[in-house]
Design a protein around this motif. Structure first.
Motif, PDB file in Angstrom:
ATOM      1  N   PRO A 121       0.847  -1.096   0.156  1.00 12.18           N
ATOM      2  CA  PRO A 121      -0.049  -0.049   0.006  1.00 12.18           C
ATOM      3  C   PRO A 121       0.886   0.997  -0.106  1.00 12.18           C
ATOM      4  CG  PRO A 121      -0.074  -0.742   2.171  1.00 12.18           C
ATOM      5  CD  PRO A 121       0.871  -1.914   1.360  1.00 12.18           C
ATOM      6  N   ALA A 122       0.134   2.514  -0.376  1.00 17.53           N
ATOM      7  CA  ALA A 122       0.862   3.564  -0.463  1.00 17.53           C
ATOM      8  C   ALA A 122       0.814   4.075   1.077  1.00 17.53           C
ATOM      9  CB  ALA A 122       0.190   4.612  -1.284  1.00 17.53           C
ATOM     10  N   GLU A 123       1.960   5.086   1.566  1.00 16.92           N
ATOM     11  CA  GLU A 123       1.925   5.514   2.507  1.00 16.92           C
ATOM     12  C   GLU A 123       1.210   7.109   2.500  1.00 16.92           C
ATOM     13  OE1 GLU A 123       5.570   5.547   4.977  1.00 16.92           O
ATOM     14  OE2 GLU A 123       6.291   3.858   3.439  1.00 16.92           O
ATOM     15  N   LYS A 124       0.747   7.578   3.582  1.00 17.71           N
ATOM     16  CA  LYS A 124       0.031   8.864   3.606  1.00 17.71           C
ATOM     17  C   LYS A 124       1.181   9.869   3.809  1.00 17.71           C
ATOM     18  CE  LYS A 124      -2.666  12.210   3.895  1.00 17.71           C
ATOM     19  NZ  LYS A 124      -2.853  12.988   2.442  1.00 17.71           N
TER      20      LYS A 124
END
Lengths: 241, 799
Positions: free
Chosen positions: A29-32
């Motif tokens: 997943p992408a990080e915020k």
């Protein structure tokens, strides 16, 4: 068929295709993130970011260099992190490819921080959700099927290369010779002890503190480079960073 | 591109100016890197040190908008030091042509200027003609009115002192740049230019490129491997969409859009068919009537082209100031449009002067937004500063399939038409654009049939079924129609072509309606041999392999010619200037050219090589542009100075602008030069990429890059939120304080520049920021109408 990456940083344009390809293949997943005044994002490797392009602006005598460093696990020839293993099978060293692979058993390790502590390149991170210690696994699943690692496949300029160790060492020497014409300080980093060999155009520390093996606990002065590397390669040597 | 991507590797010196190729065309660096491996020098000229600069052998900073000063200085340097490729310049360019008596230039203004209309009478710039109707020439280049001497005279003002003073580039950089690039004026050396929106998006956009074309001609760099003038297109298929008539002033195949004054096909053809009395001039556009008739036939198969010409919409004028983008939105803002199709576009973020653009959308009755994701254009009515209860516009959103979900072709920057097969099916039954257009037109035809209407023939007689099979849009059938076929049995040179067979090449197109072709440039792409664009063979001869021509891989317009003007790569006897890298060579035994597809099969010396120009010569002096036959320096319409060293004419006197919109010139409220650009990680207005989390992770928010000196001046810390404001509006951005921007010394004054990406929009991500085009002015180039979004004035302050 022991494998090796050769990463020629003089040819890296920091397009970050490798950084995304890694996430894509690994379904990470992408990080915020927020913009923190740098192109580099996320700021650091993490439990969901196993490959990160680091950016560094270096100005010497009015001459500016913007240095790009796609960071990943080096798959050391003699991996010191194995010495941090207490749960059998949490680290697998694939003798065929040379890949150093952290398994789901790492989640059971009592002292997960010791993996990073034992790494001369400060690579291992902990995935908060799974509790596993994680890092690049050389795309061993792809490599076993005769495919290139995802990051190498996506590289547009030939900065990232992957193949038989002897071939990569040969390519590294050839590219070093060419690079030195343009960059007299160009060198290969830790080429005898790791399976991810970087060709740098200037001092490794200009790129990042840990591009070269951390030698903070070693008296580097009196040692020749060969001796130093031999020492580093020794499985008995403990790195504390 | 006159050349193509792979050909970059054949260059000895790659100039990247007006482009950030490493970041915005990452794959180009595969070939740039290969050139460097072989010893090529890469020069990057840009206001900001970018990922391209990081890989370049030389980087020279320039203030945004000062390109013509620097390029004009290079023209002077080449001429003063006699570094031209003499044989090439004399044989292949119009250096020896004599310019007519009416041409004059004084203090930044060319002859024929009309202050009322802010336009030129181009006829005043014509060449002097001899008794046979050909341009007068002086092969000794001594006549003071010959183009060579006119160039010398025009650019004598472009001294190193003047260039340095206005551009902010240092003297050392200027000289090193000129020396390095001008060294490609040798027979066996090639220099190339990679440019993009950094050159085009100026009120002197066209003249930026003209200036470089002049340099390339003087150095003999056009038509050769590793040379050319290479526009890096902003989208995979921008080349294709331009080829197929995306813009207001051209129909498919670069045929001029007819004007209302053209009352018949014959008049239209006459207006756009140049005449040359020189038997050595191929004057290729003499074929214009064949291409226009074939296009009309492809659109109205059942009508004689002379009749169907009347069906074409006509323009009142070809002026960019009337029909191009900026004016469409100006008229929309004045309530002169009822509806808008925003198809695959996001004008609410991409158009210059965003507030004006978004306001214009509120004046519409309806708006149809066709896209793969909802965007700021479709949602404009709920955007910042909008009151939905006061907006009448009815918005329709038509989701469509993504490029990989449909079959068809894209034409890349190198003019390669590449057929793509369909990958996955589109979700939810979304349809390709072709299907949507076909079905829309089908409905319109049905309505006209049912309800009638004013002048229904163009719609009812339109060859819509030429695109479809069994009522469904068919990309193959459409591609075949674009290539064209014989509409009846035709005999050409002893060969009979049966009705219905595909036309093998545009040389066989006819002016009498016996052939159809939706785009003459693409005639030869889908023949009786099949779909040439779908070819994937890597086979090539050893000579072709040396260059990387790949003639059997996909297809390239025109007629698979990989490098345009390739007859200029050989001397008048047919021998390559550079025998090490032959592009075409004359085989005296077979009497044929080998290598690339030549620019016409005539024997060496039988035709001048620049076959698309009327007289057959490369145009150092180009009398066809709206703002002058020679590039001249002007400041951007918003600029930090009130004078420049070249004349007292501060701005391009023909630039498109709106008198009621303020511009910041030496305005203390907006002291810094601003520019916009892209990053690798986002695409255009970010519509596709802002919806992709891995890309947003890398570039999450609007930022503004500035020097350490400017940050200190404004008390700004790296990474903090700041406000960037112009006459038109303001945006917030994260400050990126960097060594990669440096203040410029312009006429003894310190001038700061900042830059922002234009990929963001208020809809998503929520904390991403808004479009940088909120800052940019509605002013544009007089030839193309492209807005000047690369140089404008702003202020930066702490938020």
């Amino acid at each position: 068929m022991s494998k090796t990456f050769f990463i020629d940083l003089t040819k890296c344009t920091a397009c970050r295709g490798c950084q995304v390809a890694c996430k894509q293949w690994k379904k990470l997943p992408a990080e915020k993130t927020v913009n923190w005044g740098s192109r580099q994002n996320p700021k650091d490797l993490s439990g969901v970011t196993l490959k990160l392009v680091r950016f560094s602006e270096v100005e010497t005598n009015g001459k500016l260099q913007w240095l790009f460093y796609p960071e990943q696990c080096r798959h050391c020839v003699e991996p010191p992190c194995i010495d941090a293993m207490t749960v059998p099978g949490s680290i697998v060293h694939d003798q065929e490819t040379g890949a150093v692979i952290y398994t789901s058993l790492t989640a059971k390790e009592p002292n997960k921080e010791s993996f990073a502590a034992n790494c001369p390149y400060d690579i291992p991170r902990i995935n908060k959700e799974t509790g596993m210690v994680v890092k690049c696994d050389m795309c061993n699943d792809r490599v076993k099927m005769g495919m290139l690692p995802a990051c190498v496949l996506t590289c547009p300029t030939g900065a990232m290369n992957f193949g038989e160790r002897e071939d990569m060492l040969e390519l590294a020497e050839k590219n070093l010779e060419a690079a030195q014409k343009r960059y007299p300080d160009a060198e290969l980093v830790d080429e005898y002890t790791v399976r991810v060999i970087y060709l740098v155009q200037t001092s490794p520390t200009s790129y990042h503190e840990y591009l070269e093996a951390d030698a903070s606990s070693i008296q580097r002065g009196p040692l020749s480079r060969k001796q130093f590397l031999a020492k580093l390669a020794s499985p008995l040597k403990r790195m504390n960073s | 591109m006159t050349n193509h991507w792979i050909d970059l590797k054949n260059s000895d010196c790659i100039l990247i100016m007006g482009s950030n190729a490493a970041e915005n065309h990452p794959i180009s660096f595969k070939w740039v890197t290969k050139a460097q491996e072989k010893g090529a020098t890469v020069i990057h000229v840009d206001p900001r040190f970018t990922r391209t600069s990081a890989k370049a052998d030389m980087y020279a900073p320039i203030r945004s908008g000062a390109d013509i000063a620097v390029l004009g200085g290079m023209i002077k340097y080449i001429l003063d030091n006699d570094l031209i490729f003499k044989e090439y310049v004399l044989e292949y360019t119009n250096a020896s042509f004599i310019v007519g008596d009416k041409y004059a230039f004084d203090n930044g203004i060319f002859s024929g200027y009309n202050r009322e209309t802010r336009s030129y009478d181009l006829s005043q710039w014509a060449f002097a003609m001899d008794e046979n109707g050909n341009p007068k020439k002086d092969p000794t280049l001594q006549d003071p009115r010959c183009v060579y001497q006119m160039l010398r005279k025009h650019y004598e003002r472009y001294t190193l002192d003047n260039v340095e003073a206005i551009s902010g580039m240092t003297r050392a950089d200027i000289v090193k740049f000129y020396e390095t690039y001008a060294a490609t004026g040798k027979k066996d050396k090639a220099g190339t230019i990679m440019y993009a929106m950094g050159w085009t998006q100026h009120t002197v956009g066209v003249q930026n490129i003209r200036a470089m074309a002049i340099i390339q001609l003087l150095l003999g760099n056009i038509g050769i491997p590793g040379g050319g003038v290479n526009a890096l297109r902003g989208e995979a298929n921008v080349q294709g969409s331009t080829d197929h008539g995306l813009l207001y002033h051209i129909l498919p195949g670069y045929l001029a859009t007819p004007l209302a004054a053209h009352q018949s096909l014959a008049e239209y053809n006459k207006a756009f068919t140049p005449v040359s009395n020189d038997p050595m001039s191929a004057n290729w556009w003499q074929n214009f009537p064949k291409y226009s008739a074939s296009l009309l036939k492809s659109m109205w198969m059942d009508d004689d082209p002379a009749v169907s010409f009347n069906y074409l919409p006509k323009l009142d004028t070809a002026a960019a100031s009337v029909y191009s983008w900026l004016n469409l939105f100006d008229k929309m803002d004045k309530g002169q449009f009822k509806g808008l199709f925003a198809w695959g576009m996001n004008p609410a973020c991409s158009g210059a002067n965003t507030h004006k653009t978004r306001q214009a959308l509120t004046r519409l009755d309806w708006l149809v937004n066709v896209n793969i994701f909802p965007n700021e254009t479709g949602s404009f009515w709920e955007g910042p500063g909008m009151d939905p209860s006061k907006i009448k516009t009815e918005v329709f959103f038509l989701p469509c399939s993504v490029s990989i979900e449909k079959e068809g072709s894209v034409s890349n920057s190198g003019r390669w038409m590449q057929w793509r097969y369909q990958g996955p099916d589109a979700p939810h039954g979304f349809k390709p654009d072709g299907d949507l257009m076909y079905e829309l037109m089908h409905e319109i035809q049905a309505l006209y049939k049912k309800e009638g209407g004013v002048y229904p023939e163009p719609i009812l007689r339109f060859n819509l079924e030429g695109w479809a099979t069994n009522g469904i849009f068919d990309p193959h059938k459409t591609a075949k129609l674009i290539n064209g076929h014989f509409t009846r049995d035709v005999e050409i040179g002893g060969t009979v072509y049966k009705k219905g067979t595909q036309v093998p090449s545009f040389a066989m197109l006819q002016a009498d309606g016996s052939t159809c072709s939706g785009n003459w440039l693409y005639c030869n792409s889908y023949t009786e041999q099949g779909n040439m664009a779908a070819r994937r063979s890597l086979a090539q001869t050893p000579e072709q392999e040396k260059l990387g021509l790949f003639p059997n891989y996909t297809w390239c317009w025109p007629v698979n010619r990989r490098i345009l003007y390739n007859r200029a790569s050989v001397d008048p006897t047919g021998k390559p200037w550079n025998p090490e890298l032959p592009l075409i060579q004359w085989d005296a035994i077979t009497k044929k050219w080998v290598g690339d597809v030549p620019d016409g099969g005539w024997a060496p010396g039988e035709r001048h090589p620049f076959i698309m120009t009327r007289f057959g010569f490369g145009q150092l002096y180009g009398p066809g542009r709206a703002d002058g036959p020679l590039p001249e320096y002007y400041e951007p319409l918003e600029c930090p100075v009130n004078s420049h060293p070249f004349s007292t004419t501060l701005h391009n006197p023909t630039a498109i602008s709106y008198a009621d919109e303020d511009k910041a010139v030496c305005d203390p409220r907006y002291p810094f030069v601003g520019t916009t650009y892209r990053v690798t990680e986002h695409w255009q207005t970010g519509l596709m990429t802002r919806n992709q989390e891995w890309l947003v992770e890398m570039e999450p928010q609007m930022f503004v890059e500035m020097s350490e000196e400017l940050a200190a001046l404004r008390g700004i810390t790296n990474g903090e939120k700041v406000i960037v404001e112009s006459v038109r509006g303001s945006v917030w951005a994260k400050a990126m304080v960097t060594k990669r921007f440096k203040p410029f010394d312009v006429q003894g004054t310190v001038i700061h520049q900042v830059g922002l990406p234009w990929h963001y929009g208020w809809t998503w991500p929520k904390d991403g920021g808004d479009s940088a085009n909120i800052l940019t002015p509605s002013v544009g180039d007089p030839n193309t109408g492209i807005p000047e979004t690369k140089a404008f004035m702003v202020n930066v302050r702490k938020a």
